[in-house]
Every structure is written in structure tokens, then in C-alpha cells.
Design a protein around this motif. Structure first.
Motif, PDB file in Angstrom:
ATOM      1  N   ASN A  42       0.823  -1.211   0.000  1.00  0.00           N
ATOM      2  CA  ASN A  42       0.000   0.000   0.000  1.00  0.00           C
ATOM      3  C   ASN A  42       0.855   1.259   0.000  1.00  0.00           C
ATOM      4  O   ASN A  42       0.486   2.276  -0.598  1.00  0.00           O
ATOM      5  CB  ASN A  42      -0.947   0.000   1.201  1.00  0.00           C
ATOM      6  CG  ASN A  42      -2.047  -1.045   1.067  1.00  0.00           C
ATOM      7  OD1 ASN A  42      -2.204  -1.657   0.012  1.00  0.00           O
ATOM      8  ND2 ASN A  42      -2.798  -1.252   2.149  1.00  0.00           N
ATOM      9  N   ASN A  43       2.005   1.200   0.699  1.00  0.00           N
ATOM     10  CA  ASN A  43       2.925   2.340   0.647  1.00  0.00           C
ATOM     11  C   ASN A  43       3.374   2.612  -0.786  1.00  0.00           C
ATOM     12  O   ASN A  43       3.510   3.771  -1.204  1.00  0.00           O
ATOM     13  CB  ASN A  43       4.140   2.079   1.532  1.00  0.00           C
ATOM     14  CG  ASN A  43       3.830   2.184   3.010  1.00  0.00           C
ATOM     15  OD1 ASN A  43       2.863   2.835   3.396  1.00  0.00           O
ATOM     16  ND2 ASN A  43       4.640   1.530   3.833  1.00  0.00           N
ATOM     17  N   LYS A  44       3.573   1.549  -1.535  1.00  0.00           N
ATOM     18  CA  LYS A  44       3.978   1.716  -2.936  1.00  0.00           C
ATOM     19  C   LYS A  44       2.844   2.315  -3.760  1.00  0.00           C
ATOM     20  O   LYS A  44       3.052   3.212  -4.589  1.00  0.00           O
ATOM     21  CB  LYS A  44       4.408   0.370  -3.507  1.00  0.00           C
ATOM     22  CG  LYS A  44       4.921   0.447  -4.950  1.00  0.00           C
ATOM     23  CD  LYS A  44       5.388  -0.922  -5.431  1.00  0.00           C
ATOM     24  CE  LYS A  44       5.904  -0.829  -6.876  1.00  0.00           C
ATOM     25  NZ  LYS A  44       6.358  -2.162  -7.364  1.00  0.00           N
ATOM     26  N   ILE A  45       1.612   1.820  -3.544  1.00  0.00           N
ATOM     27  CA  ILE A  45       0.456   2.331  -4.293  1.00  0.00           C
ATOM     28  C   ILE A  45       0.237   3.810  -3.988  1.00  0.00           C
ATOM     29  O   ILE A  45      -0.009   4.617  -4.893  1.00  0.00           O
ATOM     30  CB  ILE A  45      -0.801   1.501  -3.961  1.00  0.00           C
ATOM     31  CG1 ILE A  45      -0.683   0.098  -4.575  1.00  0.00           C
ATOM     32  CG2 ILE A  45      -2.063   2.200  -4.466  1.00  0.00           C
ATOM     33  CD1 ILE A  45      -1.800  -0.848  -4.188  1.00  0.00           C
ATOM     34  N   PHE A  46       0.332   4.185  -2.700  1.00  0.00           N
ATOM     35  CA  PHE A  46       0.102   5.580  -2.306  1.00  0.00           C
ATOM     36  C   PHE A  46       1.395   6.396  -2.264  1.00  0.00           C
ATOM     37  O   PHE A  46       1.390   7.525  -1.776  1.00  0.00           O
ATOM     38  CB  PHE A  46      -0.599   5.632  -0.948  1.00  0.00           C
ATOM     39  CG  PHE A  46      -2.010   5.116  -0.975  1.00  0.00           C
ATOM     40  CD1 PHE A  46      -2.996   5.807  -1.661  1.00  0.00           C
ATOM     41  CD2 PHE A  46      -2.349   3.930  -0.343  1.00  0.00           C
ATOM     42  CE1 PHE A  46      -4.301   5.341  -1.702  1.00  0.00           C
ATOM     43  CE2 PHE A  46      -3.646   3.454  -0.380  1.00  0.00           C
ATOM     44  CZ  PHE A  46      -4.630   4.159  -1.064  1.00  0.00           C
TER      45      PHE A  46
ATOM     46  N   TYR B 158       2.818   8.495   0.932  1.00  0.00           N
ATOM     47  CA  TYR B 158       2.230   9.838   1.015  1.00  0.00           C
ATOM     48  C   TYR B 158       2.622  10.578   2.292  1.00  0.00           C
ATOM     49  O   TYR B 158       2.698  11.814   2.304  1.00  0.00           O
ATOM     50  CB  TYR B 158       0.703   9.728   0.929  1.00  0.00           C
ATOM     51  CG  TYR B 158       0.014  11.068   0.885  1.00  0.00           C
ATOM     52  CD1 TYR B 158       0.029  11.846  -0.268  1.00  0.00           C
ATOM     53  CD2 TYR B 158      -0.641  11.569   2.015  1.00  0.00           C
ATOM     54  CE1 TYR B 158      -0.594  13.082  -0.307  1.00  0.00           C
ATOM     55  CE2 TYR B 158      -1.266  12.798   1.984  1.00  0.00           C
ATOM     56  CZ  TYR B 158      -1.239  13.553   0.823  1.00  0.00           C
ATOM     57  OH  TYR B 158      -1.849  14.775   0.784  1.00  0.00           O
ATOM     58  N   TYR B 159       2.876   9.860   3.361  1.00  0.00           N
ATOM     59  CA  TYR B 159       3.243  10.478   4.635  1.00  0.00           C
ATOM     60  C   TYR B 159       4.580  11.209   4.559  1.00  0.00           C
ATOM     61  O   TYR B 159       4.899  12.036   5.408  1.00  0.00           O
ATOM     62  CB  TYR B 159       3.310   9.404   5.726  1.00  0.00           C
ATOM     63  CG  TYR B 159       4.215   8.240   5.346  1.00  0.00           C
ATOM     64  CD1 TYR B 159       5.587   8.267   5.591  1.00  0.00           C
ATOM     65  CD2 TYR B 159       3.686   7.128   4.699  1.00  0.00           C
ATOM     66  CE1 TYR B 159       6.401   7.211   5.220  1.00  0.00           C
ATOM     67  CE2 TYR B 159       4.486   6.078   4.324  1.00  0.00           C
ATOM     68  CZ  TYR B 159       5.852   6.115   4.582  1.00  0.00           C
ATOM     69  OH  TYR B 159       6.663   5.076   4.190  1.00  0.00           O
TER      70      TYR B 159
ATOM     71  N   ALA C  51      -3.114  13.652  -3.586  1.00  0.00           N
ATOM     72  CA  ALA C  51      -4.374  13.347  -2.897  1.00  0.00           C
ATOM     73  C   ALA C  51      -5.478  14.324  -3.253  1.00  0.00           C
ATOM     74  O   ALA C  51      -6.628  14.130  -2.851  1.00  0.00           O
ATOM     75  CB  ALA C  51      -4.149  13.351  -1.387  1.00  0.00           C
ATOM     76  N   ARG C  52      -5.155  15.372  -4.009  1.00  0.00           N
ATOM     77  CA  ARG C  52      -6.187  16.318  -4.435  1.00  0.00           C
ATOM     78  C   ARG C  52      -7.060  15.737  -5.540  1.00  0.00           C
ATOM     79  O   ARG C  52      -8.139  16.257  -5.826  1.00  0.00           O
ATOM     80  CB  ARG C  52      -5.545  17.617  -4.930  1.00  0.00           C
ATOM     81  CG  ARG C  52      -4.714  18.344  -3.886  1.00  0.00           C
ATOM     82  CD  ARG C  52      -3.921  19.465  -4.525  1.00  0.00           C
ATOM     83  NE  ARG C  52      -3.036  18.952  -5.582  1.00  0.00           N
ATOM     84  CZ  ARG C  52      -2.298  19.721  -6.373  1.00  0.00           C
ATOM     85  NH1 ARG C  52      -2.343  21.031  -6.236  1.00  0.00           N
ATOM     86  NH2 ARG C  52      -1.524  19.182  -7.298  1.00  0.00           N
ATOM     87  N   VAL C  53      -6.576  14.676  -6.171  1.00  0.00           N
ATOM     88  CA  VAL C  53      -7.262  14.090  -7.323  1.00  0.00           C
ATOM     89  C   VAL C  53      -7.684  12.663  -6.990  1.00  0.00           C
ATOM     90  O   VAL C  53      -6.859  11.854  -6.537  1.00  0.00           O
ATOM     91  CB  VAL C  53      -6.341  14.100  -8.564  1.00  0.00           C
ATOM     92  CG1 VAL C  53      -7.064  13.484  -9.759  1.00  0.00           C
ATOM     93  CG2 VAL C  53      -5.868  15.514  -8.869  1.00  0.00           C
TER      94      VAL C  53
ATOM     95  N   LEU D 126      -7.930   9.692  -1.225  1.00  0.00           N
ATOM     96  CA  LEU D 126      -7.095   9.533  -0.042  1.00  0.00           C
ATOM     97  C   LEU D 126      -7.297  10.744   0.854  1.00  0.00           C
ATOM     98  O   LEU D 126      -7.081  11.888   0.422  1.00  0.00           O
ATOM     99  CB  LEU D 126      -5.624   9.405  -0.437  1.00  0.00           C
ATOM    100  CG  LEU D 126      -4.603   9.361   0.709  1.00  0.00           C
ATOM    101  CD1 LEU D 126      -4.826   8.130   1.575  1.00  0.00           C
ATOM    102  CD2 LEU D 126      -3.179   9.383   0.151  1.00  0.00           C
ATOM    103  N   THR D 127      -7.731  10.514   2.095  1.00  0.00           N
ATOM    104  CA  THR D 127      -8.020  11.636   2.991  1.00  0.00           C
ATOM    105  C   THR D 127      -6.943  11.866   4.040  1.00  0.00           C
ATOM    106  O   THR D 127      -6.930  12.910   4.691  1.00  0.00           O
ATOM    107  CB  THR D 127      -9.370  11.419   3.698  1.00  0.00           C
ATOM    108  OG1 THR D 127      -9.317  10.206   4.460  1.00  0.00           O
ATOM    109  CG2 THR D 127     -10.495  11.326   2.679  1.00  0.00           C
TER     110      THR D 127
END
Length: 733
Positions: A63-67, A70-71, A83-85, A105-106
Motif C-alpha cells: 500500500n505504501n507503494k500504491i500511495f 504519502y506520509y 491526494a487532491r485528485v 485519499l483523505t
């Protein structure tokens, strides 16, 4: 029974299916609740969108790879997850596709400064409209350029006389400034008295008081042509639906006369032909830029087939008037992005060969930005047009591989195949003249106007009036067949609530500021075409009003009388000025076009090419109306919310108030009267539905329990347990 839930995020593979790389890891016991609201009685103007409650995904390596971690905000912008899109996603239950849509993604939750949980929300496909259309204006619809036409006396006269129902462009009798009158008296001769008699040469209205109008369906066509959107033919795209198909929008971008977009009286001619193309380079040809009818789209570069990566280095527009041509001219290059036009380079009152842009590969590209569209326009002093020979207007776009040791350049050229002469006639470009309005606001206004609802079925956005949507439920004869849920009910708890969250609903148009509409409001203390619908005075509901306000102008039209002898004419027109009788901008005007032509008898009017010209006799024309027909026996449809006196028939025919097919009557009455019915309740129940029921349940289905049918107001399903929480409306009213 526990359901197997699978979620895929991101782009589909080459075969249009998700791969294992897109499948996200999930918490074992995470609950995912999916809400499906229809036109909710608590907010009747919203178009429904399916969505889940925000749920959690583990911050696993996959999931880290997919997102894209993001952190970690130190990741470069080009590599980070935006994450705006919202991104494409798919939900499967028991390995069977359940819903497609998008994931938002919120946020990310960290524990001990280590990422632990991603927070996401899944949205159904209907939300794509806002995501796809964004903030694009109607003026960004490039397909409208195919309708561009001259703005002159000859063309205006032709579009008044020689168009018919179904034509995309017409000229209605709507003036932007002049107050028209009609008098056959010899003493009343003069400009804007449109009584025609061949010896009354002073009479008539000048053609430039009128503007073109576009059929609303043609705007829908342009939206479908430009965006990955296909609407069903249940309401749009149906020529037999004349309630919709006969509606037009007046092409009124600015108050007063039609002028080019810059609103000064310089008439620019666009170069619309670049028919000669050549492409060369050290190892062949690169085609990062494209051209279509004079519109050049500049690409930023990229990889070539033989390897290497090529960057944009030069963009030049050359004007070559030819030997001995000393005529003065001006030229400019315009960048078009999101419907907005920006002049990026220009030449003013020059002669001979000239260049715009950068003229060598060693200089920077300047204001020519990649991934945008560009056009060239040319003008010359009035009375002295310039003719530029074939090949005399040339685009040169150069790319270079910066990693090559030598100067490795690749060239794309476009030239005019024919000679070019600037015109002194205004070209009416629809993108420049269509009213300023976001596409999503236009669609939302139309949806509210006709109380439409939408859902996605087989990648098609099905658009239907709400009554038709509800009538899709299975029937036996006239009786709906309800989906029986008695044996699945959670009998431990249910509630029955009041259904009415407001006491009054106001239906109106935003634009009610034209001269006659203002007079109507001052005399009647209510807006033209507006309606307030309320419960009984004794009903103790919340006191605030609920408003549905269409983002369009609503004009009171005026039928002309021959005031010299007090007789009627067949002429009706729109006087588009403010209450000071000055030119007015207003909101986009929507109206029905009604054709006065044989076999109907028509009163002729006088049309002039200039104030001093002898007028022409016009016997066929378009009158603008708020009703679809003049005779209510043919059709009583109107675009008022309230039943107003029909302007054409007022004070003449007894049927002037028989146009009862208002927007409220035809599209809101059934639903709103149910909402205000004293017997209506919102019943909330829960049921543990098996997969075969909740996976196939449609929002138009009737739910049946305790021997009673109910409409679905909304339903929320726990996708792992099958528990569905219903908000239902009783139908025994």
C-alpha cells in the motif's frame, strides 16, 4: 455470511483489467459501509452520488507503494501521490465486480512516527462528472468552433429567414439595446419602428441588434465530443424530446454589440488552414506536436522510436508577405487553455517578413508553453487588407536531444497551402461569444430545471427525470413488485421519523433583472416564473426556506401591437436591458424558439443593414418564448415554475393561462407533494441481506415488508456482513 471484499486502485492494465499490483492490502476485520442515496428528501436539489464511509487500509509495503509513501512530504512533487485528485478504483465482492468508481485519499495515521493506516473514501462513478469537467468553462468546448460563422447583415438575415426546427444556430428576435415598436402610421416613421412598407425607408431595426443562439443539445454534443462522457438517450440525445430539444441559449457574452473577444473594434482573421506539413531530423521524424484546422498543439517532447529523449527548443511563427508587398499588418499568437485565451506574442503595424516566438534553437522557448493550443490571427488597417501568398504563414517547432554530443535537432513545419487574405467581417467564434459559465454549472442547472437524476450503467451516464427513474421498478400491471425483506429484518430496532425538514420551497431563476421582468416583480411582489410551495401554516417545521435557483436568465417577452390602430401582430421579441433600459449582461438566457413561417401567417418586419440603408421585408423569423407552443392545445409546456400568463396570448385569448405544464407541474409536483403529504414518513430499518439481493438491488426498486411497499430514500450496506440500513418512504399516500 461474511463477504470477501477486494479493492483495486490505480490505472487498469493493457487489457482494461486490474492486475494484482493494483490490489490493496486490507485489515482483516475492517468494515466498509457503502451508501447509495437517491434524490434525498433532505436535500432535493442534489444529484445523488454513491460513496463509502471513510475506511482504513494498512500502511503495508504494497500500500505504501500504491500511495507512494504519502506520509513522506520530502518526496518530489513529480513523484508524489496527489491526494487532491481521485483515482480510479474497483470494488469486488466474492470475486465478482460490485462497483467501479474512484478513491479519495483523505490522510495517513502514524503511530510512534511510523505510518500505520491510510484513510480512504470510495465514490461511485457518477461523481466523475465533477472530476472530469473540473472548472472548465463552456468556452473551452472546442467542438463549438465547427459552428463559427460570419457576423454580418447577410448571415444574420439568412439565419433569421432560412433556419428551421432542429438547426443548431438560429437568430431569435432578441435585441441587446433597442426597444422595438410597430406602427403603420405615416407620422411614426423612424429607426426601430419595424413596420415594413417599401416607401418607409427610415423604418427598421439594424441587424447588429440581434445575436445568434445555440440549441442546448448541441452544447451536450460538444461536451460528449471533448470529454470521456456519454449520456444516454433517455432525456438528452433524443430528437423526439422536444421539451428539451427545442431549447436554445442566446450567445450573449457581453452587453451591447457583438465585438471580438477583446471588445474593441479590431477585426482579427484567424489562420484556419496549414495544409503543408514537413517533418525532418538527424534520424527521422518526431511528431510531438499536432495541427488541426490551423490550431497547433505544442508537445513538450518525449522519447523517440530510436531512443533518446527530446526537449522542446524552438517555437517560431514566420509571416512572409512576399517580395514587393509593403502593406501594413498586425499579427498575434493566442494560447488557448481551459477555454481561456492569452496573447503570447504579437506584431503591431509592421511590414515585410516578421517573426514571433524564438527564432533559433539556441534561444529559450519564451512564452510558448508546451501542452497548450495556439492559433495565429492577422489584421490590417480598414480598407487595406493584406494578402499573404501560399507558404507565407509558417510554424517551425524544434526538438533536441540534450544528451547527444552533437546538435541533434528534429523539426516539424506547418505552412499555409493557399494564400491568406484578412477579412473585415467579424467572425463570430462561439467559444468567444458563448456566455461565461462552467460546464458543470450548466449541467447542474439543467438537472435542477428538469429534476433529473443520473447513474452509470455500462459506462453510460443514464439521465432521466426522477419520476421516470422511479417508474423503472418492476410492475405487475399498475402495481409495483416490492423486494421482500421481512425474513432478513433486524427486528430489535426501527424508527419512524418526520419526512419534512423544511416548511417552504422556493423555485426561481437567478436572472430576473431585465426590464420587463423587473416591472413584473415590482407589480406582483414575486419573481417572474417563480413559485413558492409550502406546507400548511400550522405545520411546525423548520422556518428556513429551501431554494432551488436555476443559474439562468428568465426574460418576460413582449408581443408587439400596431399602436396606430390597436391591432395585434405576430411579432414577439426580447428586450434584454436592465431596469434603466441600458445594455445588460445578465445570466445565460435559455428560451424556446418558435418558428413563424408558412403555413402560419406572419406579420412582416423591416430589417436594415445600417441605419441609412433601405430595409428588407422579413416574413419568416424566430420568436423567443417561455412556452414551447403558442397554442396550449398543441403543448402546454413552459419553462416557468409558476403558471404565468403567456406573453403572446395575453389580453387576447382566453387560453393565455392554460400553459399548465410548468417545470414544477411536469417534473417536481409528484415528488414534492409526496414530501409535503402529512402521511409521509421516513422509516429506518436494518436487514441482513444475502449477497444476491443487495448486489442486485437498484435505487428505483420498491422494498416490501409488513405487507407494505416503500421507496428507497437511501441505503447503506456493510459490504462484509451484508447488513443494510434503509431510509424508506412509504408509498400508501
Amino acid at each position: 455470511m461474511q463477504q470477501k471484499l477486494i479493492l483495486y486502485i490505480g490505472d487498469k492494465g493493457i487489457n482494461g483489467v486490474y492486475t494484482e499490483a493494483n490490489r490493496v492490502d486490507q485489515f482483516k476485520d475492517e468494515s466498509v459501509s457503502f451508501t447509495q442515496p437517491i434524490q434525498n428528501v433532505k436535500d432535493i436539489k442534489k444529484i445523488f452520488t454513491e460513496f463509502t464511509k471513510t475506511f482504513s487500509l494498512p500502511a503495508s509495503p504494497k500500500n505504501n507503494k500504491i500511495f507512494k509513501h504519502y506520509y513522506n512530504f520530502d518526496i518530489s512533487e513529480s513523484s508524489a501521490f496527489d491526494a487532491r485528485v481521485k483515482v480510479g478504483a474497483s470494488l469486488e465482492l466474492n470475486d465478482i465486480l460490485f462497483k467501479t468508481g474512484k478513491i479519495a485519499l483523505t490522510g495517513v495515521e502514524l503511530k510512534n512516527n511510523v505510518p500505520h493506516t491510510y484513510k480512504v473514501t470510495f465514490y461511485g462513478s457518477t461523481v466523475d462528472l465533477k472530476d472530469i469537467l473540473g472548472d472548465n468553462q463552456l468556452s473551452s468546448l472546442t467542438d463549438l468552433n465547427t459552428l463559427n460563422l460570419d457576423y454580418d447583415y447577410t448571415t444574420i438575415k439568412d439565419k433569421i429567414e432560412n433556419t428551421d426546427y432542429g438547426d443548431d444556430i438560429i437568430v431569435p428576435l432578441i435585441t441587446h439595446t433597442a426597444r422595438l415598436e410597430y406602427s403603420s402610421a405615416n407620422t411614426d416613421r423612424g429607426l426601430n419602428n419595424i413596420y415594413y412598407r417599401n416607401i418607409y425607408t427610415n423604418n427598421g431595426v439594424v441587424y447588429n441588434q440581434f445575436k445568434y443562439a445555440i440549441r442546448l443539445q448541441r452544447i451536450i454534443d460538444a461536451i460528449e465530443a471533448q470529454f470521456p462522457i456519454t449520456f444516454s438517450n433517455d432525456f438528452f440525445n433524443d430528437a423526439s424530446n422536444t421539451d428539451w430539444n427545442n431549447l436554445y441559449m442566446w450567445l450573449h457574452r457581453k452587453k451591447g454589440n457583438v465585438t471580438p473577444a477583446e471588445q474593441v473594434d479590431i477585426i482579427w482573421s484567424q489562420v484556419s488552414e496549414l495544409g503543408t506539413y514537413n517533418c525532418t531530423g538527424n534520424q527521422g521524424c518526431v511528431t510531438f506536436s499536432t495541427e488541426d484546422n490551423g490550431v497547433v498543439t505544442i508537445g513538450s517532447g518525449g522519447a523517440a522510436a530510436w531512443g533518446g529523449f527530446y526537449n522542446l527548443k524552438q517555437t517560431t511563427v514566420g509571416i512572409y508577405p512576399g517580395t514587393g508587398n509593403t502593406n501594413t499588418y498586425s499579427a498575434r499568437v493566442i494560447m488557448i487553455q481551459n477555454g481561456q485565451q492569452t496573447v503570447v506574442d504579437s506584431l503591431v503595424n509592421v511590414t515585410g517578413t516578421q517573426f514571433m516566438g524564438n527564432v533559433s534553437p539556441t534561444s529559450p522557448t519564451g512564452m510558448f508553453q508546451p501542452n497548450a493550443e495556439y492559433i495565429v490571427q492577422i489584421t490590417a488597417p480598414s480598407g487595406s487588407p493584406i494578402t499573404i501568398p501560399a507558404n507565407g504563414i509558417r510554424w517551425t517547432i524544434v526538438y533536441q536531444d540534450p544528451f547527444e554530443q552533437g546538435p541533434e535537432y528534429y523539426y516539424q513545419y506547418w505552412k499555409t497551402s493557399n494564400s491568406f487574405t484578412n477579412s473585415e467581417t467579424i467572425l463570430f467564434r462561439l467559444q468567444e461569444q458563448i456566455p461565461k459559465m462552467k460546464i458543470i454549472d450548466f449541467l447542474t442547472g439543467i438537472f435542477q430545471m428538469f429534476n433529473l437524476t443520473a447513474y452509470v450503467e455500462n459506462d453510460i451516464i443514464v439521465v432521466q427525470p426522477l419520476d421516470e427513474f422511479y417508474n423503472k421498478a418492476p410492475k405487475t400491471g399498475d402495481d409495483f413488485i416490492g423486494v421482500e425483506i421481512d425474513k432478513y429484518l433486524d427486528v430489535t430496532k426501527s424508527t419512524v421519523d418526520i419526512a419534512l425538514p423544511f416548511k417552504e420551497i422556493d423555485f426561481s431563476y437567478k436572472g430576473l433583472k431585465t426590464f420587463l421582468a423587473q416591472q413584473y416583480e415590482q407589480l406582483n411582489n414575486t419573481g417572474w416564473g417563480s413559485l413558492s410551495y409550502s406546507a400548511n401554516d400550522y405545520f411546525d417545521a423548520p422556518t428556513e426556506k429551501y431554494s432551488i435557483e436555476l443559474p439562468f436568465e428568465h426574460v418576460m417577452f413582449e408581443r408587439l401591437w400596431n399602436y396606430s390602430n390597436n391591432t395585434t401582430t405576430t411579432l414577439m421579441y426580447g428586450y434584454f436591458v436592465d431596469d434603466n433600459q441600458e445594455a445588460y449582461y445578465g445570466n445565460p438566457l435559455i428560451f424556446y424558439g418558435f418558428r413563424r413561417q408558412p403555413p402560419l401567417t406572419s406579420t412582416a418586419f423591416a430589417l436594415k443593414s445600417s441605419e441609412a440603408a433601405t430595409p428588407a421585408q422579413i416574413n419568416k423569423y424566430w420568436i423567443p418564448m417561455n412556452t414551447k407552443e403558442i397554442n396550449p392545445a398543441t403543448s402546454n409546456t413552459s419553462i416557468h415554475f409558476n403558471n404565468e400568463t403567456m406573453e403572446y396570448n395575453a389580453n387576447i385569448y382566453a387560453d393565455a393561462n392554460d400553459f399548465t405544464g410548468t417545470l414544477f407541474q411536469n417534473h417536481y409536483k409528484n415528488y414534492i407533494q409526496e414530501v409535503f403529504n402529512t402521511r409521509l414518513r421516513i422509516t429506518k430499518v436494518s436487514a441482513y441481506l444475502p449477497y444476491k439481493i443487495f448486489s442486485s438491488l437498484k435505487l428505483y426498486d420498491r422494498i416490501r415488508f409488513r405487507q407494505q411497499n416503500y421507496k428507497i430514500n437511501s441505503m447503506t450496506t456493510n459490504l462484509t456482513t451484508g447488513k443494510t440500513e434503509f431510509e424508506l418512504l412509504n408509498t400508501d399516500l
